[in-house]
Design an enzyme around this catalytic site. Sequence first.
Site, mmCIF file in Angstrom:
data_model
loop_
_atom_site.group_PDB
_atom_site.id
_atom_site.type_symbol
_atom_site.label_atom_id
_atom_site.label_comp_id
_atom_site.label_asym_id
_atom_site.label_seq_id
_atom_site.Cartn_x
_atom_site.Cartn_y
_atom_site.Cartn_z
ATOM 1 N N GLY A 234 93.160 78.998 55.518
ATOM 2 C CA GLY A 234 92.179 78.578 56.518
ATOM 3 C C GLY A 234 92.716 78.767 57.928
ATOM 4 O O GLY A 234 93.246 79.841 58.249
ATOM 5 N N ASP A 235 92.638 77.702 58.735
ATOM 6 C CA ASP A 235 93.133 77.818 60.114
ATOM 7 C C ASP A 235 94.430 77.026 60.291
ATOM 8 O O ASP A 235 94.723 76.539 61.373
ATOM 9 C CB ASP A 235 92.067 77.341 61.096
ATOM 10 C CG ASP A 235 91.612 75.922 60.798
ATOM 11 O OD1 ASP A 235 92.022 75.379 59.738
ATOM 12 O OD2 ASP A 235 90.871 75.345 61.610
ATOM 13 N N GLU A 236 95.182 76.854 59.197
ATOM 14 C CA GLU A 236 96.428 76.089 59.254
ATOM 15 C C GLU A 236 97.645 77.009 59.250
ATOM 16 O O GLU A 236 97.764 77.910 58.403
ATOM 17 C CB GLU A 236 96.507 75.148 58.043
ATOM 18 C CG GLU A 236 95.490 74.026 58.100
ATOM 19 C CD GLU A 236 95.551 73.137 56.875
ATOM 20 O OE1 GLU A 236 95.185 71.963 56.967
ATOM 21 O OE2 GLU A 236 95.986 73.631 55.804
#
Lengths: 319, 213
Positions: A234-236
């Site tokens: 994801g956006d991690e």
Amino acid sequence: MFKLAYLALDKVNQGIIILDKDLKIVFWNAWLEQYTGKSQEETIGQKLPKLFPDLSRKPCLDAFQGALFHRQSRFLSGALHHCFIAPVGEIRKDVRQNLLVEPLDYDDEKYILLQISDLTGHYSRVKQLKHMLKEIDSEYEQVRAAAKINRFKAFHDALTGLPNRYLFYDRLDNAISMAQRNKEMLAVVFLDLDGFKEVNDSYGHEAGDLLLQAVADRLRELLRESDTLARLGGDEFLLIFPQIKSEADAATIAKKILTALAHPFMFWGWELYLTASIGISLYPKDANDSRNLINKADLAMYQVKNSGKNDYHFYHSVT
Amino acid sequence: MLNPLQKDVLTELVNVYVGHAASLLSEMVGLRILLSVPRVELIPEAEMEQGNLPLPEIFSPGHIVSSYLSFGQDFRGKAFLVFPVQKAKLLVNACIGEELLLEEGDAVPPRFLDTDFDVLKEISNLILNAVIGEFGNLLETRVVFTVPEVELIDVTESDQRLFLKDGVYILILHTNFTVAEIEVQGVIMIALNLNSVSSLLKKIDFLLEEQDV
């Protein structure tokens, strides 16, 4: 007994020729009669190089001279010379023969013994074998290359090319061991982009992917060689900063990351602004194993999310 | 074993001998082949076996290709032409015009087919005949030759088999081959008995005295 030896030479399954010192044929066995179509009557007394011009090449004449005058034995290979005596009505291509030249003495006279073996079939099998080996080699290379790619894929994120979770854990374990040995401090940074879901929703997944790649590029530029940047999904993103001297060092890094992301991202004519929430845990202060260090950095990151985003927090400030 | 002057004479002589072999080889394979022997050593076999003297670099662990022939009558012994296996394959490939696909440091020894051994047999036959034959001429004695046998051997087991018992001294000729811009190093080893060594040294000393006169 002499007759018996003569008969035996006739039965030998290769060409046997005896030459006198003038290179005239004094013995021509039955194998050669069949192989060349030339009978004993046609060959005895004839000069061999005249009858078979391939034998008048220099290496052959050298070998004959060597045998007559220096008592040297010589081996001439089909691999280098191909053919010495042309077979009758030959339809096979690329005939290969080995020739052995040896000195012979009899009754104070000097002779030369020639032994010719036909290896054409053998050579064509060797050729096939070489071809097969080449194919196996090239297939092996392909398998090796594919294995290398698979190994890379297994430990890297396909979108950004960054290490994935598995490689990150491995690197963090190593970094912890090193820090333990050298009594050093290291920082684990958990980074989550703020408002990424909105980018995906408004501009589409393709834009989201491009944005993640651009973020990865900007973060990469901040790294030292010993640092690790990974995408968790994801956006991690997760980062390891080994060999830091103090908490202040980690704070400086976090500020640099926030500043780097503060500049707008440009693509498809749009200008996108993005921020990030950053949580930091420190070895050995907060934990001394990778799982706990990541968990605590994650908790610190959530603290930032809950208190307005676009900032960084150390784990200790959570408690 | 050899004093510097004897070494110089022997080096010069063997370079002439291998030069002759090189021109024969060049004609045979249609390529320019250069052969040179930059270094010559004469070592008592016992010292070599006991490891008192460093073996030629070629004997680092691994496979080697060795071809040897025996020669007899007044000048007696066995002659070996030895290559590390990779170099032997390079030499064969260069001579038969095949692609050179070897990588430096390949762990797996290259595959030798019996046709490759035939090429090495012929090359070593030519070179060893030239060297031994010329030694025979030098000593004005008749030499009887056999055709060489080629073997692929592991260097750890090779020591005993290489230096056969009828040789008391080993004459080592470090040989460089240049074929089609490829450099291949090999070693010619000649195991000689005491009589052959002393007649060779006597002849070399005679040549040196002749020069002094």
